[in-house]
Scaffold this motif. Structure first.
Motif, PDB file in Angstrom:
ATOM      1  N   TYR A  25      69.765  50.599  -6.964  1.00  0.00           N
ATOM      2  CA  TYR A  25      70.247  49.887  -5.777  1.00  0.00           C
ATOM      3  C   TYR A  25      71.596  49.204  -6.028  1.00  0.00           C
ATOM      4  CZ  TYR A  25      65.462  50.300  -4.012  1.00  0.00           C
ATOM      5  OH  TYR A  25      64.256  50.772  -3.572  1.00  0.00           O
ATOM      6  N   ASN A  26      72.224  49.477  -7.159  1.00  0.00           N
ATOM      7  CA  ASN A  26      73.408  48.745  -7.592  1.00  0.00           C
ATOM      8  C   ASN A  26      74.708  49.253  -6.957  1.00  0.00           C
ATOM      9  OD1 ASN A  26      74.684  46.742  -8.984  1.00  0.00           O
ATOM     10  ND2 ASN A  26      74.945  47.943 -10.841  1.00  0.00           N
ATOM     11  N   SER A  27      74.728  49.367  -5.656  1.00  0.00           N
ATOM     12  CA  SER A  27      75.951  49.696  -4.930  1.00  0.00           C
ATOM     13  C   SER A  27      75.790  49.223  -3.488  1.00  0.00           C
ATOM     14  CB  SER A  27      76.241  51.206  -4.965  1.00  0.00           C
ATOM     15  OG  SER A  27      75.334  51.911  -4.163  1.00  0.00           O
ATOM     16  N   ALA A  28      76.870  49.204  -2.764  1.00  0.00           N
ATOM     17  CA  ALA A  28      76.805  48.754  -1.375  1.00  0.00           C
ATOM     18  C   ALA A  28      76.064  49.753  -0.491  1.00  0.00           C
ATOM     19  CB  ALA A  28      78.206  48.513  -0.837  1.00  0.00           C
ATOM     20  N   LYS A  29      76.103  51.038  -0.868  1.00  0.00           N
ATOM     21  CA  LYS A  29      75.432  52.075  -0.065  1.00  0.00           C
ATOM     22  C   LYS A  29      74.622  53.004  -0.980  1.00  0.00           C
ATOM     23  CE  LYS A  29      78.714  51.715   3.562  1.00  0.00           C
ATOM     24  NZ  LYS A  29      78.493  51.831   4.943  1.00  0.00           N
ATOM     25  N   PRO A  30      73.508  52.505  -1.529  1.00  0.00           N
ATOM     26  CA  PRO A  30      72.713  53.328  -2.443  1.00  0.00           C
ATOM     27  C   PRO A  30      71.922  54.422  -1.715  1.00  0.00           C
ATOM     28  CG  PRO A  30      71.575  51.286  -2.022  1.00  0.00           C
ATOM     29  CD  PRO A  30      72.925  51.192  -1.342  1.00  0.00           C
ATOM     30  N   ILE A  31      71.616  55.457  -2.460  1.00  0.00           N
ATOM     31  CA  ILE A  31      70.731  56.519  -1.980  1.00  0.00           C
ATOM     32  C   ILE A  31      69.502  56.481  -2.876  1.00  0.00           C
ATOM     33  CG2 ILE A  31      70.425  58.998  -1.689  1.00  0.00           C
ATOM     34  CD1 ILE A  31      73.464  59.143  -1.154  1.00  0.00           C
ATOM     35  N   ILE A  32      68.351  56.269  -2.275  1.00  0.00           N
ATOM     36  CA  ILE A  32      67.105  56.078  -2.999  1.00  0.00           C
ATOM     37  C   ILE A  32      66.150  57.215  -2.646  1.00  0.00           C
ATOM     38  CG2 ILE A  32      65.199  54.452  -3.415  1.00  0.00           C
ATOM     39  CD1 ILE A  32      68.028  53.350  -4.079  1.00  0.00           C
ATOM     40  N   PHE A  33      65.470  57.745  -3.656  1.00  0.00           N
ATOM     41  CA  PHE A  33      64.470  58.782  -3.436  1.00  0.00           C
ATOM     42  C   PHE A  33      63.089  58.161  -3.626  1.00  0.00           C
ATOM     43  CE2 PHE A  33      68.297  61.019  -4.547  1.00  0.00           C
ATOM     44  CZ  PHE A  33      68.295  62.090  -3.670  1.00  0.00           C
ATOM     45  N   VAL A  34      62.235  58.305  -2.614  1.00  0.00           N
ATOM     46  CA  VAL A  34      60.884  57.749  -2.675  1.00  0.00           C
ATOM     47  C   VAL A  34      59.870  58.791  -2.223  1.00  0.00           C
ATOM     48  CG1 VAL A  34      61.557  55.339  -2.358  1.00  0.00           C
ATOM     49  CG2 VAL A  34      61.056  56.718  -0.373  1.00  0.00           C
ATOM     50  N   GLU A  35      58.683  58.685  -2.783  1.00  0.00           N
ATOM     51  CA  GLU A  35      57.580  59.551  -2.366  1.00  0.00           C
ATOM     52  C   GLU A  35      56.802  58.790  -1.306  1.00  0.00           C
ATOM     53  OE1 GLU A  35      53.807  61.941  -4.330  1.00  0.00           O
ATOM     54  OE2 GLU A  35      55.283  60.983  -5.620  1.00  0.00           O
ATOM     55  N   ALA A  36      56.641  59.412  -0.132  1.00  0.00           N
ATOM     56  CA  ALA A  36      56.002  58.723   0.984  1.00  0.00           C
ATOM     57  C   ALA A  36      55.315  59.721   1.906  1.00  0.00           C
ATOM     58  CB  ALA A  36      57.045  57.927   1.759  1.00  0.00           C
TER      59      ALA A  36
END
Length: 83
Positions: A25-36
């Protein structure tokens, strides 16, 4: 469950988080991958994982208030299934 790509906008909150180790999350516009199970669940997990990471590092009254205030400053800009 599926893997979702969650694009977030932390630009309004990132300056208040400079004292924390934010990993992906260490940016102003992070891209995160989650299992949901659904796109809504992916958004919830992306936000919850950030808050949990912060609270593991410091669990004080001030940090709890910070995470509550951040909810209004963080935006999910896009949720998709990566190809």
């Amino acid at each position: 469950m599926k893997i979702y790509k969650v694009e977030m906008d932390l630009s309004l909150a990132i300056s208040r988080l400079k004292d924390f180790d934010l990993h992906e999350y260490n940016s102003a516009k992070p891209i995160i991958f989650v299992e949901a199970q659904s796109p809504d669940d992916a958004c919830h997990k992306a936000y919850f994982n950030l808050v949990a990471m912060i609270l593991k590092q410091e669990h004080s009254k001030e940090v709890i208030e910070l995470t509550n205030d951040m909810l209004h400053d963080i935006t999910i800009t896009k949720v998709s299934i990566p190809k």
